[in-house]
Each structure stands twice: as C-alpha cells, then as structure tokens.
Write a protein that holds these residues in place. Sequence first.
Motif, PDB file in Angstrom:
ATOM      1  N   GLY A 179       0.449  -1.313  -0.052  1.00 13.50           N
ATOM      2  CA  GLY A 179       0.330   0.070   0.186  1.00 13.50           C
ATOM      3  C   GLY A 179       0.692   1.472  -0.201  1.00 13.50           C
ATOM      4  O   GLY A 179       1.779   1.628   0.572  1.00 13.50           O
ATOM      5  N   VAL A 180      -0.177   2.402  -0.376  1.00 12.84           N
ATOM      6  CA  VAL A 180       0.935   3.757  -0.493  1.00 12.84           C
ATOM      7  C   VAL A 180       1.007   4.358   1.249  1.00 12.84           C
ATOM      8  O   VAL A 180      -0.266   4.006   2.137  1.00 12.84           O
ATOM      9  N   GLY A 181       1.704   4.697   1.611  1.00 11.75           N
ATOM     10  CA  GLY A 181       1.775   5.475   2.647  1.00 11.75           C
ATOM     11  C   GLY A 181       1.213   6.747   3.277  1.00 11.75           C
ATOM     12  O   GLY A 181       1.615   7.229   1.441  1.00 11.75           O
ATOM     13  N   PRO A 182       1.515   7.115   4.209  1.00 14.14           N
ATOM     14  CA  PRO A 182       0.099   8.119   4.650  1.00 14.14           C
ATOM     15  C   PRO A 182       1.160   9.144   4.167  1.00 14.14           C
ATOM     16  O   PRO A 182       0.073   9.912   3.491  1.00 14.14           O
ATOM     17  N   GLU A 183       2.072   9.836   3.623  1.00 13.32           N
ATOM     18  CA  GLU A 183       2.407  10.591   3.846  1.00 13.32           C
ATOM     19  C   GLU A 183       2.564  11.054   1.692  1.00 13.32           C
ATOM     20  O   GLU A 183       1.711  11.975   1.578  1.00 13.32           O
ATOM     21  N   ILE A 184       2.619   9.734   1.554  1.00 16.69           N
ATOM     22  CA  ILE A 184       2.327   9.281  -0.161  1.00 16.69           C
ATOM     23  C   ILE A 184       0.483  10.015  -0.401  1.00 16.69           C
ATOM     24  O   ILE A 184       0.413  11.059  -1.526  1.00 16.69           O
ATOM     25  N   GLN A 185       0.130   9.655   0.446  1.00 19.87           N
ATOM     26  CA  GLN A 185      -1.124   9.554  -0.081  1.00 19.87           C
ATOM     27  C   GLN A 185      -1.419  10.836   0.329  1.00 19.87           C
ATOM     28  O   GLN A 185      -3.147  11.565  -0.060  1.00 19.87           O
ATOM     29  N   GLN A 186      -1.193  12.105   1.526  1.00 17.36           N
ATOM     30  CA  GLN A 186      -1.311  13.204   1.704  1.00 17.36           C
ATOM     31  C   GLN A 186      -1.202  14.622   0.609  1.00 17.36           C
ATOM     32  O   GLN A 186      -1.850  15.397   0.544  1.00 17.36           O
ATOM     33  N   LEU A 187       0.242  13.702  -0.219  1.00 20.57           N
ATOM     34  CA  LEU A 187       0.638  14.049  -0.973  1.00 20.57           C
ATOM     35  C   LEU A 187      -0.240  14.478  -2.821  1.00 20.57           C
ATOM     36  O   LEU A 187      -0.857  15.228  -3.014  1.00 20.57           O
ATOM     37  N   GLU A 188      -0.652  12.884  -2.927  1.00 17.40           N
ATOM     38  CA  GLU A 188      -1.377  12.927  -4.083  1.00 17.40           C
ATOM     39  C   GLU A 188      -2.818  13.384  -3.135  1.00 17.40           C
ATOM     40  O   GLU A 188      -3.127  14.202  -4.735  1.00 17.40           O
ATOM     41  N   LEU A 189      -3.170  13.594  -2.120  1.00 11.28           N
ATOM     42  CA  LEU A 189      -4.451  14.648  -1.654  1.00 11.28           C
ATOM     43  C   LEU A 189      -4.516  15.590  -2.432  1.00 11.28           C
ATOM     44  O   LEU A 189      -5.109  16.454  -3.029  1.00 11.28           O
ATOM     45  N   SER A 190      -3.016  16.754  -1.789  1.00 11.20           N
ATOM     46  CA  SER A 190      -3.037  18.067  -2.523  1.00 11.20           C
ATOM     47  C   SER A 190      -2.823  18.235  -3.746  1.00 11.20           C
ATOM     48  O   SER A 190      -3.294  19.342  -3.997  1.00 11.20           O
ATOM     49  N   LEU A 191      -1.817  17.516  -3.952  1.00 14.34           N
ATOM     50  CA  LEU A 191      -1.931  17.635  -5.566  1.00 14.34           C
ATOM     51  C   LEU A 191      -3.073  17.800  -6.436  1.00 14.34           C
ATOM     52  O   LEU A 191      -3.596  18.294  -7.060  1.00 14.34           O
ATOM     53  N   HIS A 192      -4.451  16.570  -6.310  1.00 15.14           N
ATOM     54  CA  HIS A 192      -6.017  17.039  -6.813  1.00 15.14           C
ATOM     55  C   HIS A 192      -6.130  17.759  -6.085  1.00 15.14           C
ATOM     56  O   HIS A 192      -7.159  18.572  -6.802  1.00 15.14           O
ATOM     57  N   LEU A 193      -6.000  18.101  -5.046  1.00 13.28           N
ATOM     58  CA  LEU A 193      -7.061  19.800  -4.727  1.00 13.28           C
ATOM     59  C   LEU A 193      -6.140  21.168  -5.335  1.00 13.28           C
ATOM     60  O   LEU A 193      -7.359  21.569  -5.359  1.00 13.28           O
ATOM     61  N   ASN A 194      -5.311  21.206  -5.433  1.00 11.70           N
ATOM     62  CA  ASN A 194      -4.846  22.460  -5.837  1.00 11.70           C
ATOM     63  C   ASN A 194      -4.899  21.795  -7.405  1.00 11.70           C
ATOM     64  O   ASN A 194      -4.991  23.159  -8.272  1.00 11.70           O
ATOM     65  N   LEU A 195      -5.164  21.056  -7.927  1.00  8.95           N
ATOM     66  CA  LEU A 195      -5.084  20.998  -9.560  1.00  8.95           C
ATOM     67  C   LEU A 195      -6.380  21.230  -9.571  1.00  8.95           C
ATOM     68  O   LEU A 195      -7.002  21.992 -10.603  1.00  8.95           O
ATOM     69  N   ALA A 196      -7.351  20.418  -9.061  1.00 13.18           N
ATOM     70  CA  ALA A 196      -9.276  20.949  -9.146  1.00 13.18           C
ATOM     71  C   ALA A 196      -9.096  22.677  -8.649  1.00 13.18           C
ATOM     72  O   ALA A 196     -10.339  23.555  -9.485  1.00 13.18           O
TER      73      ALA A 196
END
Length: 102
Positions: A1-18
């Motif tokens: 699985g993906v670690g929590p830090e990577i998941q948080q970065l991915e979340l931030s990426l999608h929020l910023n992209l939106a």
Amino acid sequence: GVGPEIQQLELSLHLNLALCQLKLGDNAAAVKAADEALRLQPSNVKGLFRRAQANFALSREMTSSAAAGEEKGVPNVRSAVRDLHERVVQDLKAILMVEPHN
C-alpha cells in the motif's frame, strides 16, 4: 500500500489541480480532480467545496448556452442542470456534516 505521506501529497495534488482548473474555467476538469481527491478522502471539505463550485459553474454554463439557443433539447438541459444542482446540494450538506459551524 501507499504510505500516509504519499497519500497526503496525492490528496494535495488533486485539490490544487481542482483549484487551478476552477481558476482556468475548466470546470469539468475541476470536477474530475476533486473526485480524485474525494476518492482518497471522502469527507475532505476542500474537495467537496471545489466539486460543488465546479458543478455549479457547469450548471451556469449549460443554462447560458440554453438561453442563447446553443443547446438542442432544452428539456434535457434542464434535467442536467437539476442533476448538477442536486450534486452541489449534496456536497454542501456533506460539508455541514463534517464542519457544522460553517
């Protein structure tokens, strides 16, 4: 699985992209980016709000196009606008469930 830090970065990426897509006026892309953020964290307030903003803007675009006679099948446009408004309401209600004082 993906670690929590990577998941948080991915979340931030999608929020910023939106947010960027909203600012550029690409509302359909903003919805997709917000959907991706919400896939990672379904109760994320920023994701819910950005998706609501984008869906509301899409409904306004459809309404404007229909008023200008650019859309064929106005009843279908009305139905699509109602669906988008319902999505906006659902997202705003979800925000109030997460943060009832907003």
